[in-house]
Every structure is written in C-alpha cells, then in structure tokens.
Motif scaffolding. Structure first.
Motif, PDB file in Angstrom:
ATOM      1  N   THR A  87     -12.570   6.369   0.079  1.00 39.34           N
ATOM      2  CA  THR A  87     -12.201   6.522   1.459  1.00 39.34           C
ATOM      3  C   THR A  87     -10.891   5.967   1.818  1.00 39.34           C
ATOM      4  O   THR A  87     -10.301   6.396   2.644  1.00 39.34           O
ATOM      5  CB  THR A  87     -13.171   6.015   2.316  1.00 39.34           C
ATOM      6  N   GLN A  88     -10.368   4.676   1.218  1.00 32.67           N
ATOM      7  CA  GLN A  88      -9.456   3.864   1.582  1.00 32.67           C
ATOM      8  C   GLN A  88      -8.861   3.181   0.302  1.00 32.67           C
ATOM      9  O   GLN A  88      -9.389   3.164  -0.716  1.00 32.67           O
ATOM     10  CB  GLN A  88      -9.704   2.989   2.674  1.00 32.67           C
ATOM     11  N   ASN A  89      -7.774   2.640   0.647  1.00 35.06           N
ATOM     12  CA  ASN A  89      -6.916   2.010  -0.544  1.00 35.06           C
ATOM     13  C   ASN A  89      -7.801   0.557  -0.748  1.00 35.06           C
ATOM     14  O   ASN A  89      -8.134  -0.025   0.298  1.00 35.06           O
ATOM     15  CB  ASN A  89      -5.572   1.537  -0.245  1.00 35.06           C
ATOM     16  N   LYS A 104      -6.398   5.782  -2.297  1.00 34.65           N
ATOM     17  CA  LYS A 104      -7.131   6.504  -1.919  1.00 34.65           C
ATOM     18  C   LYS A 104      -7.523   7.960  -2.729  1.00 34.65           C
ATOM     19  O   LYS A 104      -6.670   8.585  -3.015  1.00 34.65           O
ATOM     20  CB  LYS A 104      -7.036   6.981  -0.447  1.00 34.65           C
TER      21      LYS A 104
END
Length: 107
Positions: A87-89, A104
């Motif tokens: 979903t995110q870094n 991501k």
C-alpha cells in the motif's frame, strides 16, 4: 489355603507331603472362589486399561508440546524476516546500519 494348627507348622505339612490345600466342600464355596478370581482379573484389566490410557495421554501431550515449540521456535528464531509492502513505501534499517526503501507494490 495352608492349614495351621497349634501342633502343626508349615514345614511339617511340607515334609509330610501335604500341600495344605483343602478341598472346597460345597458348590457355594466353589462359586465364591471362582467369582473372587474373576473379580481380581477384572480389577487387574481395569487398572491396565487406565495405565495404558494415561501413558498414551502423556505421550500425546509431550508430542503436542514439541510440535508447538518447534513451530513457534522456527517462526521466532530461524525464519528470515521478509517484508512485503503493497500500500505504501516502507523504509527498513538493517543490523549493519544500511537503510533500504521498499517501494509500493514491490516485494
């Protein structure tokens, strides 16, 4: 059963060739004797079953304990750390001090 009288002792019975056993005189005494033997056999078999059940239960508990310890030990101490980020870094700092950034959607 051995016969003991005031004037006789066990050795005298043995030396005279008498084994000390009396004939059971009545049918009722014979039936009581047989019933007593059957009761003793049944009690022994019941103890044997309980002991066997207890032994198998202890073995199962010990085996289950080893399996649980092995699984948790592997997951906590041996299994390498793998990071997945969808979903995110995420930024991971390694033990040697280097920093790695997971972008991501990559693993």
């Amino acid at each position: 059963m051995l016969k003991f009288h005031k004037n006789n002792c066990l050795w005298e019975n043995i030396l005279n060739g008498s084994d000390g056993h009396e004939e059971l005189s009545t049918q009722e005494e014979r039936m009581r004797s047989i019933e007593n033997i059957h009761n003793n056999i049944n009690a022994f078999e019941q103890k044997k079953r309980k002991r066997k059940f207890r032994d198998y239960t202890v073995a199962a508990v010990i085996t289950l304990g080893f399996v649980i310890a092995r699984i948790t030990g592997y997951n906590n101490f041996i299994k390498p750390d793998i990071y997945f980020e969808h979903t995110q870094n995420i930024t991971v700092k390694l033990t040697d001090g280097s920093i790695i950034a997971l972008l991501k959607g990559l693993s």
